[in-house]
Design a protein around this motif. Structure first.
Motif, PDB file in Angstrom:
ATOM      1  N   ILE A  22      23.623  16.014  -8.374  1.00  0.00           N
ATOM      2  CA  ILE A  22      22.580  15.671  -9.063  1.00  0.00           C
ATOM      3  C   ILE A  22      22.156  16.516 -10.300  1.00  0.00           C
ATOM      4  O   ILE A  22      22.275  16.452 -11.527  1.00  0.00           O
TER       5      ILE A  22
ATOM      6  N   HIS B 298      15.779  12.006 -11.593  1.00  0.00           N
ATOM      7  CA  HIS B 298      16.820  12.200 -12.335  1.00  0.00           C
ATOM      8  C   HIS B 298      17.345  10.757 -13.065  1.00  0.00           C
ATOM      9  O   HIS B 298      18.528  10.395 -12.847  1.00  0.00           O
TER      10      HIS B 298
ATOM     11  N   THR C 182      16.899  11.690  -6.666  1.00  0.00           N
ATOM     12  CA  THR C 182      17.271  10.686  -7.757  1.00  0.00           C
ATOM     13  C   THR C 182      16.077  10.148  -8.466  1.00  0.00           C
ATOM     14  O   THR C 182      16.292   9.917  -9.484  1.00  0.00           O
TER      15      THR C 182
END
Length: 232
Positions: free
Chosen positions: A90, A125, A122
């Motif tokens: 990520i 982002h 997650t």
């Protein structure tokens, strides 16, 4: 004495001064991904080897490469609950919404399975909180089904729609009752959903309400909670 012109130098029998050739600067460009690098990246992802993930990315491994199941390295890491590797991917820019052949993204799978560390990454982002899985459901629906108290809390705060209906005709509230056991954690989940605006009057594909299901399953604490919230 001034430098002679080329013609004057030739007349005098001497060579003109040489102009140095410009230096050739090699520019190899960015590293290129190879199948070997991509295999190394996938191997590091599923074994939670964050250092090797970063090394493979630096060497040029394609961060959105796909395996035979259509998984990206991030989806593979998520399905292996490899939190450190997922975080490294990520941080390197992996797409948290990329889906595999089963329509699972890192966000959807982490939410459904209660992988809260990966889920937080997650969400930080760009996770699409309205994305849906192969059943037409949001991440919140399976999280509620599994009685994942903290995951449900995180998904509600992130803005996942609480009244979304999946292809089989279930909302998160309905699944928490139909597939739950009425224990304390399911009471908690139901309470969270109601507090977030879940509509207890939405009926399933057979026309049954969540209160009817709770009564039929003998989930007395949830029945009391629904009645108190006018779940009729």
């Amino acid at each position: 004495m001034e430098n002679p012109t080329p013609q004057a130098a030739a007349d005098a029998g001497t060579a003109p001064p040489m102009t140095p050739e410009p230096a050739v600067v090699s520019n190899p460009g960015p590293p290129v991904s190879t199948p070997e690098l991509e295999r190394a990246l996938f191997a590091a992802a599923v074994t939670d080897d964050a250092d090797s993930v970063r090394a493979a990315v630096r060497r040029g491994a394609a961060i959105e490469a796909r395996d035979d199941g259509g998984r990206t390295p991030l989806v593979a890491a998520t399905k292996a609950n490899a939190a450190a590797a997922a975080a490294a991917l990520i941080a390197a820019g992996a797409d948290v919404n990329a889906k595999d052949d089963m329509q699972d993204s890192a966000f959807l799978y982490a939410g459904a399975e209660g992988l809260d560390e990966i889920l937080a990454g997650t969400l930080g982002h760009g996770a699409d909180v309205r994305s849906i899985n192969r059943f037409g459901g949001t991440a919140l629906i399976p999280a509620a089904e599994h009685g994942l108290v903290e995951t449900v809390r995180t998904l509600i705060r992130a803005g996942v729609p609480v009244n979304h209906v999946n292809h089989p005709g279930w909302t998160a509230l309905l699944e928490a009752v139909v597939y739950g056991d009425g224990s304390a954690r399911y009471v908690d989940v139901v309470g969270q959903l109601l507090d977030a605006g879940a509509d207890p009057t939405i009926r399933d594909s057979q026309g049954r309400t969540v209160l009817q299901h709770a009564r039929g399953l003998g989930q007395h604490d949830i029945v009391a909670l629904l009645v108190a919230r006018d779940g009729t």
